[in-house]
Design a protein around this motif. Structure first.
Motif, PDB file in Angstrom:
ATOM      1  N   GLY A 118       0.798  -1.216   0.000  1.00 25.65           N
ATOM      2  CA  GLY A 118       0.000   0.000   0.000  1.00 25.65           C
ATOM      3  C   GLY A 118       0.828   1.262   0.000  1.00 25.65           C
ATOM      4  N   GLN A 119       2.090   1.160   0.344  1.00 24.53           N
ATOM      5  CA  GLN A 119       2.974   2.326   0.340  1.00 24.53           C
ATOM      6  C   GLN A 119       3.558   2.494  -1.062  1.00 24.53           C
ATOM      7  N   VAL A 120       3.541   3.723  -1.574  1.00 21.44           N
ATOM      8  CA  VAL A 120       4.009   3.979  -2.936  1.00 21.44           C
ATOM      9  C   VAL A 120       5.385   4.634  -2.958  1.00 21.44           C
ATOM     10  N   LEU A 121       5.597   5.569  -2.055  1.00 18.56           N
ATOM     11  CA  LEU A 121       6.834   6.346  -2.061  1.00 18.56           C
ATOM     12  C   LEU A 121       7.618   6.129  -0.773  1.00 18.56           C
ATOM     13  N   GLU A 122       8.908   5.858  -0.927  1.00 15.61           N
ATOM     14  CA  GLU A 122       9.779   5.750   0.235  1.00 15.61           C
ATOM     15  C   GLU A 122      10.030   7.148   0.816  1.00 15.61           C
ATOM     16  N   THR A 123      10.208   7.224   2.114  1.00 16.65           N
ATOM     17  CA  THR A 123      10.466   8.502   2.766  1.00 16.65           C
ATOM     18  C   THR A 123      11.791   9.070   2.267  1.00 16.65           C
ATOM     19  N   PRO A 124      11.775  10.245   1.658  1.00 14.12           N
ATOM     20  CA  PRO A 124      13.006  10.782   1.064  1.00 14.12           C
ATOM     21  C   PRO A 124      14.175  10.874   2.034  1.00 14.12           C
ATOM     22  N   GLU A 125      13.933  11.272   3.286  1.00 15.10           N
ATOM     23  CA  GLU A 125      15.022  11.391   4.256  1.00 15.10           C
ATOM     24  C   GLU A 125      15.628  10.027   4.588  1.00 15.10           C
ATOM     25  N   ALA A 126      14.791   8.999   4.641  1.00 17.06           N
ATOM     26  CA  ALA A 126      15.271   7.651   4.909  1.00 17.06           C
ATOM     27  C   ALA A 126      16.076   7.121   3.720  1.00 17.06           C
ATOM     28  N   VAL A 127      15.587   7.403   2.527  1.00 14.93           N
ATOM     29  CA  VAL A 127      16.289   6.967   1.313  1.00 14.93           C
ATOM     30  C   VAL A 127      17.691   7.562   1.258  1.00 14.93           C
ATOM     31  N   ARG A 128      17.786   8.844   1.509  1.00 12.43           N
ATOM     32  CA  ARG A 128      19.091   9.507   1.409  1.00 12.43           C
ATOM     33  C   ARG A 128      20.053   9.063   2.506  1.00 12.43           C
ATOM     34  N   ALA A 129      19.519   8.765   3.673  1.00 11.68           N
ATOM     35  CA  ALA A 129      20.367   8.235   4.741  1.00 11.68           C
ATOM     36  C   ALA A 129      20.895   6.850   4.366  1.00 11.68           C
ATOM     37  N   MET A 130      20.019   6.009   3.810  1.00 12.16           N
ATOM     38  CA  MET A 130      20.432   4.676   3.394  1.00 12.16           C
ATOM     39  C   MET A 130      21.474   4.738   2.283  1.00 12.16           C
ATOM     40  N   MET A 131      21.278   5.632   1.311  1.00 13.27           N
ATOM     41  CA  MET A 131      22.245   5.769   0.226  1.00 13.27           C
ATOM     42  C   MET A 131      23.598   6.240   0.771  1.00 13.27           C
ATOM     43  N   ALA A 132      23.571   7.143   1.747  1.00 12.03           N
ATOM     44  CA  ALA A 132      24.819   7.651   2.318  1.00 12.03           C
ATOM     45  C   ALA A 132      25.608   6.534   2.994  1.00 12.03           C
ATOM     46  N   ILE A 133      24.912   5.616   3.650  1.00 13.28           N
ATOM     47  CA  ILE A 133      25.585   4.499   4.321  1.00 13.28           C
ATOM     48  C   ILE A 133      26.006   3.436   3.318  1.00 13.28           C
ATOM     49  N   ASN A 134      25.067   3.013   2.460  1.00 16.09           N
ATOM     50  CA  ASN A 134      25.313   1.866   1.587  1.00 16.09           C
ATOM     51  C   ASN A 134      26.167   2.169   0.368  1.00 16.09           C
ATOM     52  N   VAL A 135      26.190   3.423  -0.060  1.00 18.44           N
ATOM     53  CA  VAL A 135      27.008   3.784  -1.231  1.00 18.44           C
ATOM     54  C   VAL A 135      28.212   4.617  -0.807  1.00 18.44           C
ATOM     55  N   ASN A 136      27.958   5.803  -0.256  1.00 17.24           N
ATOM     56  CA  ASN A 136      29.082   6.633   0.176  1.00 17.24           C
ATOM     57  C   ASN A 136      29.923   5.927   1.232  1.00 17.24           C
ATOM     58  N   GLY A 137      29.267   5.153   2.093  1.00 22.34           N
ATOM     59  CA  GLY A 137      30.001   4.426   3.122  1.00 22.34           C
ATOM     60  C   GLY A 137      30.979   3.423   2.539  1.00 22.34           C
ATOM     61  N   VAL A 138      30.591   2.785   1.443  1.00 19.81           N
ATOM     62  CA  VAL A 138      31.509   1.854   0.766  1.00 19.81           C
ATOM     63  C   VAL A 138      32.683   2.621   0.161  1.00 19.81           C
ATOM     64  N   PHE A 139      32.378   3.727  -0.507  1.00 21.64           N
ATOM     65  CA  PHE A 139      33.453   4.551  -1.072  1.00 21.64           C
ATOM     66  C   PHE A 139      34.414   5.007   0.031  1.00 21.64           C
ATOM     67  N   ASN A 140      33.852   5.491   1.134  1.00 22.74           N
ATOM     68  CA  ASN A 140      34.666   6.019   2.221  1.00 22.74           C
ATOM     69  C   ASN A 140      35.550   4.951   2.857  1.00 22.74           C
TER      70      ASN A 140
END
Length: 263
Positions: free
Chosen positions: A96-118
């Motif tokens: 029933g949920q269509v859109l992910e919470t933008p703040e949660a998405v960006r936090a996850m991307m920062a950990i899962n992508v930028n965190g790998v780079f870092n």
């Protein structure tokens, strides 16, 4: 000489299990996590399992400067043989949920992508300089073929999959190996939050044994269970509408991460 490992996300799940697997061989470990209590427990377990020595640091992989200092510090004690970029969080959609919470998405991307780079970038120069070292990047089956109930997580894992592939081709000439780890369902605290059918689910100890064996054999891709990996790759060859329609029939609830984008 036993291996020297640097592992992020080592306080639980796959990271902790990999640390324990190498501890049994007397490895030297540098473990990172965000929870001091759980990290200390992992370190104690590794010492009891036979690790030659265990150092720990509480760190957030989103902090680029701090990660660079930690990698440099670990290398000063003894050059890192195997670096495991494992830290990550999941997020997704409930029915029933269509859109992910933008703040949660960006936090996850920062950990899962930028965190790998870092985590990985500070180790590359030192490894190339000495012509040795092994970088292991933990991806996911979700990075092989998109899943309609976890769009941002799929995007994050697809990103690190591609980056690992690029690094592997680039760094091979410098004597540095890169392995992409592609787990399916592993019984970890993160996976336990997802409500869905989990075919091929295995314990984190079993996953760690597969990862360790794959790294020892210098495999460029360590995917398990393999039938799921090849099935996901096959799905990418089928008409998108067909696969999307089948995927939508499954009842899946992926809790939203509690992480939020820093203001």
């Amino acid at each position: 000489m036993t291996a020297r490992l640097f592992i992020t996300g080592a306080s639980s799940g796959i990271g902790r299990a990999v640390a324990l697997a190498y501890a049994a061989d007397g490895a030297s470990l540098f473990l990172l996590g965000r929870d001091q209590t759980r990290l200390d427990a992992s370190a104690d377990a590794c010492r009891a399992a036979g690790a030659a020595d265990v150092a720990t640091a509480v760190a957030d992989v989103r902090d680029r400067d701090a990660m660079a200092r930690l990698v440099e510090s670990a290398n000063e004690t003894r050059p890192i043989d195997i670096l495991v970029a494992n830290a990550g969080v999941a997020t997704g959609l409930s029915p029933g949920q269509v859109l992910e919470t933008p703040e949660a998405v960006r936090a996850m991307m920062a950990i899962n992508v930028n965190g790998v780079f870092n985590t990985v970038e500070p180790a590359i120069t030192a490894m190339c300089a000495r012509g040795a070292g092994h970088i292991a990047i933990v991806g996911s089956m979700a990075g092989v073929r998109s899943l309609p109930y976890s769009p941002a997580y799929c995007a994050a894992k697809a990103s690190v999959h591609m980056w690992a592939d690029c690094l592997r081709g680039r760094l091979a000439a410098h004597g540095v190996r890169v392995s992409l780890i592609v787990p399916g369902f592993v019984e970890t605290p993160m996976a336990a939050r997802t409500k869905s059918w989990q075919p091929g689910a295995m314990s984190d100890q079993q996953a760690a044994r597969i990862i360790k064996r794959g790294l020892e054999r210098r495999r460029p891709v360590i995917a398990f269970p393999q039938y799921m990996y090849y099935a996901m790759r096959f799905f990418t060859l089928l008409p998108s509408g067909l696969v999307d329609g089948v995927m939508r029939r499954f009842h899946v609830e992926v809790p939203e991460t509690s992480e939020r984008e820093a203001s």
